[in-house]
Design a protein around this motif. Structure first.
Motif, PDB file in Angstrom:
ATOM      1  N   CYS A   1       2.810   9.730  -0.789  1.00 15.35           N
ATOM      2  CA  CYS A   1       3.665   9.012  -1.849  1.00 15.35           C
ATOM      3  C   CYS A   1       2.945   9.129  -3.133  1.00 15.35           C
ATOM      4  O   CYS A   1       3.450   9.343  -4.340  1.00 15.35           O
ATOM      5  CB  CYS A   1       4.122   7.900  -1.192  1.00 15.35           C
ATOM      6  SG  CYS A   1       5.202   8.051   0.232  1.00 15.35           S
ATOM      7  N   ALA A   2       1.593   8.681  -2.981  1.00 15.27           N
ATOM      8  CA  ALA A   2       0.693   8.696  -4.306  1.00 15.27           C
ATOM      9  C   ALA A   2       0.724   9.894  -4.981  1.00 15.27           C
ATOM     10  O   ALA A   2       0.748   9.923  -6.251  1.00 15.27           O
ATOM     11  CB  ALA A   2      -0.670   8.046  -3.941  1.00 15.27           C
ATOM     12  N   GLU A   3       0.708  11.132  -4.104  1.00 13.67           N
ATOM     13  CA  GLU A   3       0.461  12.315  -4.727  1.00 13.67           C
ATOM     14  C   GLU A   3       1.791  12.594  -5.491  1.00 13.67           C
ATOM     15  O   GLU A   3       1.854  13.449  -6.485  1.00 13.67           O
ATOM     16  CB  GLU A   3       0.348  13.364  -3.448  1.00 13.67           C
ATOM     17  CG  GLU A   3       0.136  14.832  -4.019  1.00 13.67           C
ATOM     18  CD  GLU A   3      -0.101  15.733  -2.943  1.00 13.67           C
ATOM     19  OE1 GLU A   3       0.285  16.876  -3.105  1.00 13.67           O
ATOM     20  OE2 GLU A   3      -0.823  15.274  -1.970  1.00 13.67           O
TER      21      GLU A   3
ATOM     22  N   GLU B   1       8.805   3.561  -2.395  1.00 13.71           N
ATOM     23  CA  GLU B   1       7.703   3.696  -3.467  1.00 13.71           C
ATOM     24  C   GLU B   1       8.063   4.035  -4.820  1.00 13.71           C
ATOM     25  O   GLU B   1       7.683   3.499  -5.824  1.00 13.71           O
ATOM     26  CB  GLU B   1       6.554   4.359  -2.896  1.00 13.71           C
ATOM     27  CG  GLU B   1       5.895   3.872  -1.754  1.00 13.71           C
ATOM     28  CD  GLU B   1       6.725   4.039  -0.475  1.00 13.71           C
ATOM     29  OE1 GLU B   1       7.808   4.626   0.013  1.00 13.71           O
ATOM     30  OE2 GLU B   1       6.105   3.583   0.985  1.00 13.71           O
ATOM     31  N   LEU B   2       8.812   5.329  -4.756  1.00 16.68           N
ATOM     32  CA  LEU B   2       9.265   5.779  -6.294  1.00 16.68           C
ATOM     33  C   LEU B   2      10.188   4.799  -6.875  1.00 16.68           C
ATOM     34  O   LEU B   2       9.911   4.610  -7.848  1.00 16.68           O
ATOM     35  CB  LEU B   2      10.085   7.062  -5.789  1.00 16.68           C
ATOM     36  CG  LEU B   2       9.039   8.193  -5.441  1.00 16.68           C
ATOM     37  CD1 LEU B   2       9.952   9.501  -4.863  1.00 16.68           C
ATOM     38  CD2 LEU B   2       8.275   8.781  -6.342  1.00 16.68           C
ATOM     39  N   ARG B   3      11.114   4.130  -6.132  1.00 18.66           N
ATOM     40  CA  ARG B   3      11.849   3.371  -6.771  1.00 18.66           C
ATOM     41  C   ARG B   3      11.122   2.007  -7.402  1.00 18.66           C
ATOM     42  O   ARG B   3      11.184   1.701  -8.455  1.00 18.66           O
ATOM     43  CB  ARG B   3      12.955   2.858  -5.560  1.00 18.66           C
ATOM     44  CG  ARG B   3      14.188   1.790  -6.478  1.00 18.66           C
ATOM     45  CD  ARG B   3      14.892   1.555  -5.290  1.00 18.66           C
ATOM     46  NE  ARG B   3      15.578   2.517  -4.722  1.00 18.66           N
ATOM     47  CZ  ARG B   3      15.402   2.794  -3.400  1.00 18.66           C
ATOM     48  NH1 ARG B   3      14.793   1.895  -2.612  1.00 18.66           N
ATOM     49  NH2 ARG B   3      16.079   3.918  -2.866  1.00 18.66           N
ATOM     50  N   ASP B   4      10.220   1.451  -6.445  1.00 18.38           N
ATOM     51  CA  ASP B   4       9.290   0.430  -6.969  1.00 18.38           C
ATOM     52  C   ASP B   4       8.517   1.025  -8.190  1.00 18.38           C
ATOM     53  O   ASP B   4       8.202   0.063  -9.235  1.00 18.38           O
ATOM     54  CB  ASP B   4       8.549  -0.341  -5.902  1.00 18.38           C
ATOM     55  CG  ASP B   4       9.088  -0.827  -4.889  1.00 18.38           C
ATOM     56  OD1 ASP B   4      10.286  -1.115  -5.006  1.00 18.38           O
ATOM     57  OD2 ASP B   4       8.569  -0.851  -3.672  1.00 18.38           O
TER      58      ASP B   4
ATOM     59  N   SER C   1       0.919  -1.221  -0.041  1.00 15.23           N
ATOM     60  CA  SER C   1       0.066   0.063   0.062  1.00 15.23           C
ATOM     61  C   SER C   1       0.723   1.220   0.104  1.00 15.23           C
ATOM     62  O   SER C   1       1.953   1.370   0.507  1.00 15.23           O
ATOM     63  CB  SER C   1      -0.849   0.157   1.301  1.00 15.23           C
ATOM     64  OG  SER C   1      -0.303  -0.025   2.621  1.00 15.23           O
ATOM     65  N   VAL C   2       0.498   2.156  -0.662  1.00 15.82           N
ATOM     66  CA  VAL C   2       1.059   3.531  -0.939  1.00 15.82           C
ATOM     67  C   VAL C   2       0.576   4.627  -0.008  1.00 15.82           C
ATOM     68  O   VAL C   2      -0.677   4.576  -0.464  1.00 15.82           O
ATOM     69  CB  VAL C   2       1.448   3.810  -2.269  1.00 15.82           C
ATOM     70  CG1 VAL C   2       2.079   5.001  -2.695  1.00 15.82           C
ATOM     71  CG2 VAL C   2       2.242   2.721  -3.056  1.00 15.82           C
ATOM     72  N   SER C   3       1.203   5.213   0.563  1.00 19.28           N
ATOM     73  CA  SER C   3       0.574   6.422   1.364  1.00 19.28           C
ATOM     74  C   SER C   3      -0.029   7.333   0.427  1.00 19.28           C
ATOM     75  O   SER C   3       0.383   7.458  -0.642  1.00 19.28           O
ATOM     76  CB  SER C   3       1.533   7.216   2.398  1.00 19.28           C
ATOM     77  OG  SER C   3       2.488   7.728   1.627  1.00 19.28           O
TER      78      SER C   3
ATOM     79  N   ASP D   1       7.880  -2.186 -11.007  1.00 16.50           N
ATOM     80  CA  ASP D   1       7.481  -3.587 -10.056  1.00 16.50           C
ATOM     81  C   ASP D   1       6.051  -3.487  -9.810  1.00 16.50           C
ATOM     82  O   ASP D   1       5.602  -4.494  -9.145  1.00 16.50           O
ATOM     83  CB  ASP D   1       8.226  -3.302  -8.759  1.00 16.50           C
ATOM     84  CG  ASP D   1       9.747  -3.529  -8.937  1.00 16.50           C
ATOM     85  OD1 ASP D   1      10.122  -4.202 -10.055  1.00 16.50           O
ATOM     86  OD2 ASP D   1      10.738  -3.206  -8.088  1.00 16.50           O
ATOM     87  N   GLN D   2       5.232  -2.403 -10.205  1.00 21.21           N
ATOM     88  CA  GLN D   2       3.887  -2.399  -9.964  1.00 21.21           C
ATOM     89  C   GLN D   2       3.078  -2.772 -10.967  1.00 21.21           C
ATOM     90  O   GLN D   2       3.466  -2.104 -12.017  1.00 21.21           O
ATOM     91  CB  GLN D   2       3.462  -1.044  -9.222  1.00 21.21           C
ATOM     92  CG  GLN D   2       3.822  -0.976  -7.558  1.00 21.21           C
ATOM     93  CD  GLN D   2       3.360   0.368  -7.272  1.00 21.21           C
ATOM     94  OE1 GLN D   2       3.148   1.210  -7.576  1.00 21.21           O
ATOM     95  NE2 GLN D   2       3.342   0.301  -5.726  1.00 21.21           N
TER      96      GLN D   2
END
Length: 97
Positions: free
Chosen positions: A48-50, A88-91, A43-45, A96-97
């Motif tokens: 981080c999604a923003e 999250e940015l790296r993934d 799950s991405v906060s 990876d997503q």
């Protein structure tokens, strides 16, 4: 005089055949086993999604301007935040997503 060469040759062929059969059986068992379960999605906060969405917009803008081959550098320095979103940015940008 006994002929030990034939006996050792037969034994060698028998050992080779047993090893080949064991290898084929092991290969078949591995191919028949189910694939490992995929990793659960992280799950991405919201923060981080923003950030990811903002970077995606800037990349799309650069692509429209014909700068798709250029290197974009983003720098955000935030003091006192726990979540820097680096994982999250790296993934996300590695696919990876």
């Amino acid at each position: 005089m006994p002929e030990p060469i034939r006996t050792s040759r037969r034994l060698g062929i028998a050992v080779w055949a047993v090893l080949c059969t064991a290898g084929l059986a092991a290969t078949a068992a591995l191919n028949a086993s189910p694939a490992p379960d995929p990793q659960p999605e992280k799950s991405v906060s919201a923060e981080c999604a923003e950030r990811i969405q903002d970077i995606e917009k800037q990349l799309a803008k650069a692509e429209q301007e014909g700068k798709g081959d250029a290197v974009l550098v983003f720098s955000r320095i935030q003091v006192g935040t726990e979540d820097d979103c680096s994982d999250e940015l790296r993934d996300h940008f590695r696919g990876d997503q």
